[in-house]
Design an enzyme around this catalytic site. Structure first.
Site, mmCIF file in Angstrom:
data_model
loop_
_atom_site.group_PDB
_atom_site.id
_atom_site.type_symbol
_atom_site.label_atom_id
_atom_site.label_comp_id
_atom_site.label_asym_id
_atom_site.label_seq_id
_atom_site.Cartn_x
_atom_site.Cartn_y
_atom_site.Cartn_z
ATOM 1 N N PRO A 217 -15.149 57.653 18.610
ATOM 2 C CA PRO A 217 -14.112 57.371 19.938
ATOM 3 C C PRO A 217 -13.265 56.589 19.610
ATOM 4 C CG PRO A 217 -16.296 56.088 20.318
ATOM 5 C CD PRO A 217 -16.123 57.064 18.364
ATOM 6 N N ARG B 140 2.254 58.216 26.987
ATOM 7 C CA ARG B 140 1.643 58.792 28.172
ATOM 8 C C ARG B 140 1.837 59.671 29.506
ATOM 9 N NH1 ARG B 140 -2.776 57.618 29.179
ATOM 10 N NH2 ARG B 140 -4.169 58.988 27.947
ATOM 11 N N TYR C 9 1.866 63.386 29.000
ATOM 12 C CA TYR C 9 0.698 63.744 30.542
ATOM 13 C C TYR C 9 0.790 63.400 31.836
ATOM 14 C CZ TYR C 9 -1.157 63.609 25.432
ATOM 15 O OH TYR C 9 -1.660 63.039 23.637
ATOM 16 N N CYS D 90 17.825 56.482 28.401
ATOM 17 C CA CYS D 90 19.195 57.296 29.196
ATOM 18 C C CYS D 90 17.965 58.270 28.779
ATOM 19 C CB CYS D 90 20.013 56.855 28.685
ATOM 20 S SG CYS D 90 21.206 56.010 28.795
HETATM 21 N N1 LLP Z 1 -11.304 62.480 16.767
HETATM 22 C C1 LLP Z 1 -10.642 63.222 16.195
HETATM 23 C C2 LLP Z 1 -11.010 64.073 15.435
HETATM 24 C C3 LLP Z 1 -9.918 63.251 17.500
HETATM 25 O O1 LLP Z 1 -8.752 64.065 16.541
HETATM 26 C C4 LLP Z 1 -8.997 61.903 17.877
HETATM 27 C C5 LLP Z 1 -8.658 62.158 18.763
HETATM 28 C C6 LLP Z 1 -10.654 61.079 18.476
HETATM 29 C C7 LLP Z 1 -11.234 61.357 17.540
HETATM 30 C C8 LLP Z 1 -10.590 60.144 19.686
HETATM 31 O O2 LLP Z 1 -10.480 60.759 20.638
HETATM 32 P P1 LLP Z 1 -10.432 59.672 21.686
HETATM 33 O O3 LLP Z 1 -11.838 58.560 21.923
HETATM 34 O O4 LLP Z 1 -9.692 59.246 21.558
HETATM 35 O O5 LLP Z 1 -9.804 60.561 22.836
HETATM 36 N N2 LLP Z 1 -2.802 61.115 21.694
HETATM 37 C C9 LLP Z 1 -4.010 61.156 23.280
HETATM 38 C C10 LLP Z 1 -4.875 61.697 22.669
HETATM 39 C C11 LLP Z 1 -5.580 62.676 21.396
HETATM 40 C C12 LLP Z 1 -5.988 62.124 20.790
HETATM 41 C C13 LLP Z 1 -5.603 62.929 19.636
HETATM 42 N N3 LLP Z 1 -7.358 63.045 18.871
HETATM 43 C C14 LLP Z 1 -3.613 60.506 24.545
HETATM 44 O O6 LLP Z 1 -2.979 59.477 24.525
HETATM 45 O O7 LLP Z 1 -4.735 60.311 25.185
#
Ligand code: LLP
Length: 413
Positions: free
Chosen positions: A259, A299, A303, A329
């Site tokens: 995570p 974010r 999103y 801007c």
């Molecule tokens: N493992 C891999 C291979 C990943 O690509 C990611 C996230 C994670 C683990 C961790 O995922 P998490 O537990 O944080 O959901 N930028 C976005 C989320 C995309 C993250 C990409 N990879 C956000 O702001 O929520």
């Protein structure tokens, strides 16, 4: 919210706004909760450092015994500089590693995320143990942009190509001892469990597999209306699945999760200041302009993600419906879009803000400093501060200076 009004004021006084603040005890509590993930035959917790690669966060997690999921060779370098032994770092990258030889020679675990990556690895390291990332055919994310499983995603080796992966491994004498899946961020826990079961099925077809990494993606409630995934519940479910797998196959698999969000999201915030308040008339909106926006918390614009926003010291004022926007801007520089729809405005009910008010944007520990549109409109990168136990504020990254903003431009100065 870990910051009192007095502490937020102290942050502004000492470091200025906008400023990220992380809370050590919240980080530690989140890590300990994840470390207690139920498991049948051994467990490794990897921190997906892309969520927040701050040296201070890495050092804290190193001390707690976490391992690392790195998504580029640069992240590998950062983790090593923070003190992680290479063997505790796994590189899972979209990009075939340019320095694959040296990364692996250092002892970093390499997770091949495509047939090309597996072939590159096999050519350089015939006869070794290898790891593959599989796209199991199903994904789930908080939005389509954060879904990385299923036919619409380029991440991992498509599950139907497993035989090709095995053939490539055989050609280079590789033993596929580790398998990995990660299907999205903000994943529905029901889908997560289902995919975990599918992944076990795929691992059943890899006779040498000893470790199954089920990725991250656990939902975290930043807003009161949202619900976090219960890691204990997911873990208990997986534990049973792993025991059933042993019944069927006689094989005991070690489980990993990685995570990012769940370990850091609610341990961070941005302290900001209201710099202007404007409105668009009786049928329009009230806008509070902050000195933070997409440059620190991208974010919402990307999103339609929701972050809590508190106006401090507004008690006793009239309530108002307010759209919070950033200083860029850019009409997309909005902190309060509608959930999942970055283009729609969703005013929040707050005490009517005044210029100079302190504002705290919560849920900003994950993918905020790490994923900001820094230097847009030439605003300098915001500083980061660790709120230590006992209330001490420790600067962990200085505010960028104007000279640093332009330092790599050729012809400057
Ligand atoms: N493992 C891999 C291979 C990943 O690509 C990611 C996230 C994670 C683990 C961790 O995922 P998490 O537990 O944080 O959901 N930028 C976005 C989320 C995309 C993250 C990409 N990879 C956000 O702001 O929520």
């Amino acid at each position: 919210m870990f910051l009192t009004q007095a502490t937020a004021a102290a942050v502004r006084e000492e470091f200025g706004t906008p400023c990220y603040v992380y809370d050590r005890s919240t980080l530690e509590a989140a890590a300990r909760n994840a470390l207690a993930f139920p498991n049948a035959f051994g467990f490794t917790l990897r921190y997906a450092m892309k969520a927040n690669p701050s040296h201070s966060v890495l050092r804290l997690f190193l001390g707690l015994g976490l391992h690392v999921d790195a998504s580029s060779e640069h992240e590998v370098e950062r983790a090593i500089r923070a003190g992680f032994e290479p063997g505790r770092i796994q590189l899972t990258s979209q990009a075939p590693a340019r320095g694959l030889q040296s990364v692996v020679d250092r002892g970093v675990l390499y997770n091949a995320c495509s047939l090309t990556q597996l072939e590159n690895f096999g050519k350089l390291f015939p006869g070794r143990e290898a790891s593959i990332r599989i796209n199991p055919g199903l994904g789930s994310g908080s939005t389509n942009r954060t879904n990385v499983g299923g036919p619409g995603s380029s991440f991992g080796i498509w599950h139907e190509h497993l035989d090709e992966a095995k053939a490539l491994a055989a050609l280079h004498g590789l033993r596929l001892t580790r398998m990995h899946t990660h299907i999205g961020s903000g994943t529905d826990p029901v889908v997560w469990k289902r995919v975990a079961r599918m992944s076990l099925g795929i691992a059943g077809r890899l006779p040498d597999a000893r470790v199954l990494n089920l990725g991250g993606g656990f939902k975290v409630a930043r807003m009161p209306s949202e619900k976090s995934t219960d890691l204990q519940d997911v873990g208990a479910h997986m534990k049973q699945e792993f025991m059933d797998f042993r019944e069927r196959t006689g094989r005991e698999l070690h489980v990993e999760i990685e995570p990012g969000t769940a370990l850091v999201a609610n341990a961070g915030c941005v302290v900001a200041t209201v710099i202007d308040v404007v409105d668009t008339g009786k049928d329009g909106y009230v806008f509070a302009k902050l000195d933070t926006g997409m440059n620190e918390v991208t974010r919402p614009s990307l999103y339609g993600a929701q972050h809590p926003i508190d106006v401090l010291g507004g008690e006793g004022r009239d309530a108002a419906k307010v759209v919070f926007v950033g200083p860029c801007c850019e009409s997309g520089d909005i902190l309060t879009p509608a959930p999942g729809d970055p283009e729609a405005l969703a005013p929040r009910d707050v005490p009517r803000p005044c210029v100079g008010d302190l504002v705290v944007v919560g849920g900003a520990g994950a993918y905020c400093a790490a994923m900001s549109t820094i230097n847009y409109n030439s605003y300098p990168q915001a500083p980061e501060v660790m709120h230590e136990e006992g209330g001490k504020l420790r600067l962990v990254r200085r505010r960028q200076t104007f000279d640093q903003v332009v330092e790599n431009e050729v012809g400057q100065g």
